[in-house]
Scaffold this motif. Sequence first.
Motif, PDB file in Angstrom:
ATOM      1  N   ASN A 391       1.149  -1.152  -0.170  1.00  0.00           N
ATOM      2  CA  ASN A 391       0.179  -0.137  -0.149  1.00  0.00           C
ATOM      3  C   ASN A 391       1.064   1.413   0.170  1.00  0.00           C
ATOM      4  N   ASN A 392       2.168   0.975  -0.241  1.00  0.00           N
ATOM      5  CA  ASN A 392       3.314   2.115   0.023  1.00  0.00           C
ATOM      6  C   ASN A 392       3.042   3.093   1.309  1.00  0.00           C
ATOM      7  N   THR A 393       2.690   2.236   2.716  1.00  0.00           N
ATOM      8  CA  THR A 393       3.078   2.950   3.394  1.00  0.00           C
ATOM      9  C   THR A 393       3.604   2.326   4.674  1.00  0.00           C
ATOM     10  N   ALA A 394       4.650   2.115   3.915  1.00  0.00           N
ATOM     11  CA  ALA A 394       5.511   0.826   4.786  1.00  0.00           C
ATOM     12  C   ALA A 394       6.854   2.219   5.449  1.00  0.00           C
ATOM     13  N   SER A 395       6.621   2.223   7.263  1.00  0.00           N
ATOM     14  CA  SER A 395       7.586   2.535   7.755  1.00  0.00           C
ATOM     15  C   SER A 395       8.804   1.785   7.092  1.00  0.00           C
ATOM     16  N   ASN A 396      10.220   3.469   7.901  1.00  0.00           N
ATOM     17  CA  ASN A 396      11.178   2.648   7.847  1.00  0.00           C
ATOM     18  C   ASN A 396      11.401   1.288   8.773  1.00  0.00           C
ATOM     19  N   TYR A 397      10.571   0.974  10.359  1.00  0.00           N
ATOM     20  CA  TYR A 397      11.026  -0.025  10.618  1.00  0.00           C
ATOM     21  C   TYR A 397      10.123  -1.549   9.882  1.00  0.00           C
ATOM     22  N   HIS A 398       9.567  -1.200   8.915  1.00  0.00           N
ATOM     23  CA  HIS A 398       8.938  -2.411   8.255  1.00  0.00           C
ATOM     24  C   HIS A 398       9.759  -2.981   7.284  1.00  0.00           C
ATOM     25  N   LYS A 399      10.009  -1.335   6.248  1.00  0.00           N
ATOM     26  CA  LYS A 399      11.287  -1.642   5.022  1.00  0.00           C
ATOM     27  C   LYS A 399      12.673  -2.735   5.783  1.00  0.00           C
ATOM     28  N   LEU A 400      12.942  -2.148   7.021  1.00  0.00           N
ATOM     29  CA  LEU A 400      13.931  -2.684   7.567  1.00  0.00           C
ATOM     30  C   LEU A 400      13.871  -4.306   8.111  1.00  0.00           C
ATOM     31  N   ILE A 401      13.032  -5.011   8.971  1.00  0.00           N
ATOM     32  CA  ILE A 401      12.091  -6.098   8.665  1.00  0.00           C
ATOM     33  C   ILE A 401      11.973  -6.927   7.136  1.00  0.00           C
ATOM     34  N   LEU A 402      11.662  -6.203   6.483  1.00  0.00           N
ATOM     35  CA  LEU A 402      11.146  -6.591   5.202  1.00  0.00           C
ATOM     36  C   LEU A 402      12.986  -7.447   4.517  1.00  0.00           C
ATOM     37  N   ARG A 403      13.973  -6.154   5.194  1.00  0.00           N
ATOM     38  CA  ARG A 403      15.100  -6.883   4.332  1.00  0.00           C
ATOM     39  C   ARG A 403      15.149  -7.960   4.774  1.00  0.00           C
ATOM     40  N   THR A 404      14.727  -8.990   5.743  1.00  0.00           N
ATOM     41  CA  THR A 404      15.334  -9.615   6.762  1.00  0.00           C
ATOM     42  C   THR A 404      14.596 -10.953   6.321  1.00  0.00           C
ATOM     43  N   LEU A 405      13.861 -10.735   5.329  1.00  0.00           N
ATOM     44  CA  LEU A 405      12.943 -11.924   3.929  1.00  0.00           C
ATOM     45  C   LEU A 405      13.508 -12.587   3.632  1.00  0.00           C
ATOM     46  N   PRO A 406      13.281 -14.176   3.286  1.00  0.00           N
ATOM     47  CA  PRO A 406      13.880 -14.315   1.900  1.00  0.00           C
ATOM     48  C   PRO A 406      13.615 -13.685   0.949  1.00  0.00           C
ATOM     49  N   GLY A 407      14.236 -13.321  -0.273  1.00  0.00           N
ATOM     50  CA  GLY A 407      13.424 -12.722  -1.657  1.00  0.00           C
ATOM     51  C   GLY A 407      12.111 -13.163  -1.834  1.00  0.00           C
ATOM     52  N   PHE A 408      12.093 -14.877  -2.015  1.00  0.00           N
ATOM     53  CA  PHE A 408      10.419 -15.022  -2.521  1.00  0.00           C
ATOM     54  C   PHE A 408       9.427 -14.680  -1.784  1.00  0.00           C
ATOM     55  N   TYR A 409      10.042 -14.331  -0.680  1.00  0.00           N
ATOM     56  CA  TYR A 409       8.899 -14.127   0.255  1.00  0.00           C
ATOM     57  C   TYR A 409       8.199 -12.413   0.166  1.00  0.00           C
ATOM     58  N   GLN A 410       9.193 -12.341  -0.060  1.00  0.00           N
ATOM     59  CA  GLN A 410       9.137  -9.863  -0.308  1.00  0.00           C
ATOM     60  C   GLN A 410       7.829  -9.968  -1.672  1.00  0.00           C
ATOM     61  N   ALA A 411       7.557 -10.313  -2.757  1.00  0.00           N
ATOM     62  CA  ALA A 411       6.822 -10.490  -3.153  1.00  0.00           C
ATOM     63  C   ALA A 411       5.122  -9.598  -2.538  1.00  0.00           C
ATOM     64  N   THR A 412       5.014  -8.397  -3.248  1.00  0.00           N
ATOM     65  CA  THR A 412       3.615  -8.093  -2.881  1.00  0.00           C
ATOM     66  C   THR A 412       2.883  -7.545  -4.082  1.00  0.00           C
TER      67      THR A 412
END
Length: 447
Positions: A391-412
Motif C-alpha cells: 500500500n506504499n505505507t511501509a515505515s522505516n521499521y517495516h522496510k528494515l524488517i522486510l530486508r530479513t525476509l528471503p526474496g521469495f517471500y517479499q513479493a507484494t
Amino acid sequence: MNWEQLLSLRRQGDVNKRLRNEQDETRLGFDVDYDRIIFSSAFRSLQDKTQVIPLSKTDFVHTRLTHSLEVSVVGRSLGRLAGKKIIEKHPYLKEIHGYQFNDFGGIVAAAALAHDIGNPPFGHSGEKAIGEYFKTGNGIKFKELLSEEEYQDIIDFEGNANGFRLLTQDRAGVSGGLRLSNATLGAFMKYPKESLPKKPTNHICDKKFGFFQSEKHIFKEIAEDLGLHSRSDDGTISFGRHPLTFLVEAADDICYTIIDFEDGINLGLISEDYALEYLIKLVKDTINTKKYNSLEYMEDRLSYLRALAINTLIQDAVAIFIEHEESILNGTFEVSLLDKSKFKAQIEDIISLSVQKIYQSQEVLEKEIAGYTIISDILDVYIDALIGKKNNTASNYHKLILRTLPGFYQATNVSLYQIVLNTCCYVASLSDSAAVHMHNKIKGKTL
C-alpha cells in the motif's frame, strides 16, 4: 483406480508419458524423487524442528529429521513387501510394463521422507498457533477481506497442505517445485481435498485437507493423471486416497507409536518397567528371552524391543493392505491400516501412556505456550510490513524488517491471500531455533 495409472512416473511439465520399462535401472524416477527431497533446503530444516520435545537439548530425542528418515525406512519395507504381493497378484505390471516390487518401496520411501516437510516449528502446536492468530488474534481482521475458502486455509493451517506447496510450487526459474513423480506426490497426499467444505464424516480422507487454494489446479492435474477416485458431487475438489498413502501413513503411525514411547523412557518420563509390559504382545512371538536378559544397558534393551515391535507392525500392516486391496482401490476403505490391526488395543494403550507422560509433560506444555507467542508476534510484524509495502505505507521499521525476509517471500504484487499465505509458509519454514532467534530480533532483545 488401477495400478498402472497409480504408478505414474509423469512429472509437472511433462508432455509425454514416462514408461517404466524405459527407465534407467541404475537410478529410477522414484529414486530421483527421494534424492530431490533429501537435498532440499526444506528437508534440511527438519533437523531443528520438534518431534516430541520442543527445543530439546537431549541428543537422543528425535527431531522431525530423524523421525522422517526412520519413517522412510519403515515405509520402504512396507512398500517392498506390499509390492511383492501386488506384483504376484497382478503379473502384467511386471511382464508388460516392467514394474518391480522395489518401485513400490521407492514411492513409499520418498513420500514418507517428505511427510513432515511442511510442518511449522514447535510441533503440531505450531499449526494451531498459526490458525489461532487468524481465528482469534490480530489476523481476524482478514476474515472479511478473503474468500471463505482462503480464510479457511489459514485458520486451519495444515502442514500437509504446506508440504504439498513446498514440493510443487513454482519459483522464479524453477517450474514445478521439486518436480517429483505424480506417483510419489499422490502417495504423499494423506487428505486429498480442499479446506472447504468441512465434512464431519468417519472417512479418513475428510479428517483434514491436503492443499491450499493456491495449489488446487496442480493437485487436480495430478489426481486426474493418477486416476484417483472422485468423492465430490458438488463441484468442490475431493478425491479418494492413492492406495500407497495408506502405507505412508502406517509407517508414520508405527514410528511415532513405538519410537515416541522409547523416547519417553529414555527421557525418564516413562518407567522402563512399562516397556516390556506394553510391548509384550507385539514381541512375544519373536523375542529371544536369553538375548534380552543378556543386554546390560537400558538403551540396548529398548532398542531390541523397538526393532521387534516395529517388524511385527510392518508385517501386520502389509497383511491388512493386501487383504483390503480391492476396497482400497475402489475408495471404500475408510480407516487407517492400524485401525484394523489385531494389535489395535496395544497401540492405543501405548499412545495413551505417551499422551499422559510425554505430550502433556511440563516441558512440552511450557515450550508449546512459548511457541504460540513467538509465532503470533512474527506473523504480526511481517504481515504488517508486507501490506505496508503493497500500500506504499511501509515505515522505516517495516522496510528494515522486510530486508530479513528471503526474496521469495517479499513479493507484494500478488493478492492479499498470497501475501498472507506466503507469510504463514515462511513462518512454517523456520526451525524452532530460527523462530526463537527471529523473535528475539524483532523484539530488540540482546542475542
